[in-house]
Enzyme design. Sequence first.
Site, short mmCIF file in Angstrom:
data_model
loop_
_atom_site.label_atom_id
_atom_site.label_comp_id
_atom_site.label_asym_id
_atom_site.label_seq_id
_atom_site.Cartn_x
_atom_site.Cartn_y
_atom_site.Cartn_z
N ASP A 32 0.92 -1.24 -0.01
CA ASP A 32 -0.15 -0.10 -0.02
C ASP A 32 1.01 1.37 -0.01
O ASP A 32 1.68 1.33 0.92
CB ASP A 32 -0.95 -0.07 1.22
CG ASP A 32 -2.00 1.11 1.34
OD1 ASP A 32 -1.61 2.05 0.61
OD2 ASP A 32 -2.91 0.98 2.19
N GLU A 82 30.02 3.91 6.01
CA GLU A 82 29.94 2.45 6.09
C GLU A 82 30.01 1.78 4.70
O GLU A 82 29.47 0.66 4.86
CB GLU A 82 28.86 2.15 7.27
CG GLU A 82 27.35 2.73 6.65
CD GLU A 82 26.12 2.26 7.62
OE1 GLU A 82 26.07 0.91 8.02
OE2 GLU A 82 25.70 2.93 8.43
N CYS A 114 26.00 4.56 11.09
CA CYS A 114 25.74 5.95 11.08
C CYS A 114 26.13 6.92 11.93
O CYS A 114 26.23 8.09 11.90
CB CYS A 114 24.22 6.27 11.12
SG CYS A 114 23.12 4.88 9.92
N THR A 155 13.63 2.12 2.61
CA THR A 155 14.33 2.95 3.63
C THR A 155 15.68 3.14 3.09
O THR A 155 16.52 3.48 3.67
CB THR A 155 14.28 2.36 5.23
OG1 THR A 155 14.99 1.18 5.22
CG2 THR A 155 12.97 2.47 5.77
N SER A 204 15.71 -3.16 15.60
CA SER A 204 16.83 -1.78 15.46
C SER A 204 15.92 -0.57 16.04
O SER A 204 16.46 0.34 16.69
CB SER A 204 16.98 -1.73 14.02
OG SER A 204 15.96 -1.21 13.13
N HIS A 236 18.86 11.49 13.93
CA HIS A 236 19.42 10.42 12.71
C HIS A 236 18.25 9.85 11.95
O HIS A 236 17.10 9.46 12.70
CB HIS A 236 20.29 9.21 13.26
CG HIS A 236 20.32 8.19 12.32
ND1 HIS A 236 20.65 8.18 10.90
CD2 HIS A 236 19.86 6.95 12.35
CE1 HIS A 236 20.94 7.38 10.38
NE2 HIS A 236 20.09 6.26 11.06
N LYS A 245 8.72 8.83 16.38
CA LYS A 245 8.66 7.94 17.34
C LYS A 245 9.80 8.08 18.58
O LYS A 245 9.43 8.04 19.71
CB LYS A 245 9.02 6.29 16.97
CG LYS A 245 8.09 5.76 16.22
CD LYS A 245 8.77 4.67 15.36
CE LYS A 245 7.92 4.10 14.33
NZ LYS A 245 6.53 3.33 14.46
N ASN A 280 17.24 7.35 3.57
CA ASN A 280 18.46 7.22 4.50
C ASN A 280 19.84 7.39 3.81
O ASN A 280 19.97 6.83 2.87
CB ASN A 280 18.48 5.77 5.16
CG ASN A 280 19.24 5.50 6.39
OD1 ASN A 280 19.99 6.60 6.79
ND2 ASN A 280 19.34 4.49 6.95
N SER A 312 24.01 1.61 14.18
CA SER A 312 23.51 0.34 14.48
C SER A 312 24.64 -0.34 15.11
O SER A 312 25.84 -0.20 14.70
CB SER A 312 22.95 -0.51 13.33
OG SER A 312 21.48 0.06 13.22
#
Length: 411
Positions: A32, A82, A114, A155, A204, A236, A245, A280, A312
């Site tokens: 969707d 990275e 990151c 992402t 994550s 980030h 969030k 990202n 991460s």
Amino acid sequence: MSAEAVGIESVGFYVPRYFVDMRRLAAARGADPDKYVHGLGQHKMCVAPPDEDVVTMGASAAHLALRDVDESEIDSVFFATESGVDQSKAAAIYVHRLLGLPSACKTVEFKQACASSTVALLAARALVASGMDRKVLVVAADVARYELGSPGEPTQGAGAVALVVSRQPRIMSLEEGHGAHTEDVMDFWRPNYRREALVDGKYSIKVYIRSLCEAWKRYHAATGRAFADHQRFCYHLPFTRMAEKAHAHLVVTATGKHAAREEMGRHIDAGLVYNREIGNTYTASLYIALCSLLENEELPASGRIGMFAYGSGCLGIFFSGLLTAGYREFLHREEHLRQLRERTELSVAEYERMYHFRLPEDGRRFEVPVHRTGPFRLAGVENHQRIYEGTRPRVRPDTQSQHPVAAETTC
Ligand code: HMG
């Protein structure tokens, strides 16, 4: 600005000239479109063509950031990535040559997902504050790559940012004191033999939030600064909804209360505008978010910006900066907007062709087809060496030559 202030003198970013629209990608994947656009908060994602890599993107960002800066005072080039192109040689050395920077420079590559760009920035601040370096060029560039059709695919993104750190922080001074949180977790990683990251996506997000809360507590304990002492917050951004969030959790951790959506929006929304259009960019993401904040909202001098870096694996760092009076004059807003506006849209099939492109790995000479790029491109490979070239006449002629150091050594 205090005589002691050290911070960001200049900042510029670069994004590839190609993008995929998230609604089209969703349609191709049977998802969707609202999930990508509203659920993740992404409208477009940048795609790097075969003749772009972290070196060309990083050099292009630095070319912009150095526009009004005295390059003869750059004493170090720190390159955070990275998506490195070599296990031994630092991408900083290629960028150093492409830009014709002084040979007295120190050059190095930093890695911790990151978050390495922020470690590089804080190290640059310390070097300048100590008097060891006059200016440090910090470059961060990445290509975010997941398996096609995986939850991570929407992402992805690509881009670079470059920051000049000096005692003339025309944009933002970097304050003393930070909070860090390190924890050995497998939320996202990429073994040397893989081109695509492996990720435990939901986990994550949890670790990102835990790292934010721990880093904030240590920052608060170290500096005594309270939540209300910060005017805006930059995060980030693996996808823009992540900031919503994260910020909701920070508000509760720092104040013990919930905030209304409108108030939270005031804290973070201006910082999300560019990343929503780019995707990202791993190491570059936080500083593209900073550009987005400063270029999409007018903030008063001395406004304090709280910044959270997450890499991460994992490392979280919370730190802050104070805006300098007149900072807007030194931003590269028009150039950034032009880059975003003038990109070429790819169909999903065209994007997949770029995704599958691979350079030969047997050492044979290979010329990379010409695509739209910025001032630098990857021209090809030969004898396992990458060959970069400038694309515009304004680039110094010596950057066109690939092996200028083959001359005899004379001491
Ligand atoms: P997923 O399983 O595809 O998505 O993975 P989901 O089911 O969790 O849905 C995502 C959101 O869309 C949810 O919102 C859904 O409700 C909503 P939420 O509940 O979370 O608020 N949704 C919809 N909304 C509107 N209309 C609809 C609809 N359907 C669903 N129809 C995930 C999502 C992010 C996990 C995945 O994309 C992924 O694995 N991404 C890569 C990992 C990542 O980005 N992690 C972030 C933290 S780690 C980090 O930041 C470090 C990193 O940058 C790497 C580094 O440090 O180097 C990644």
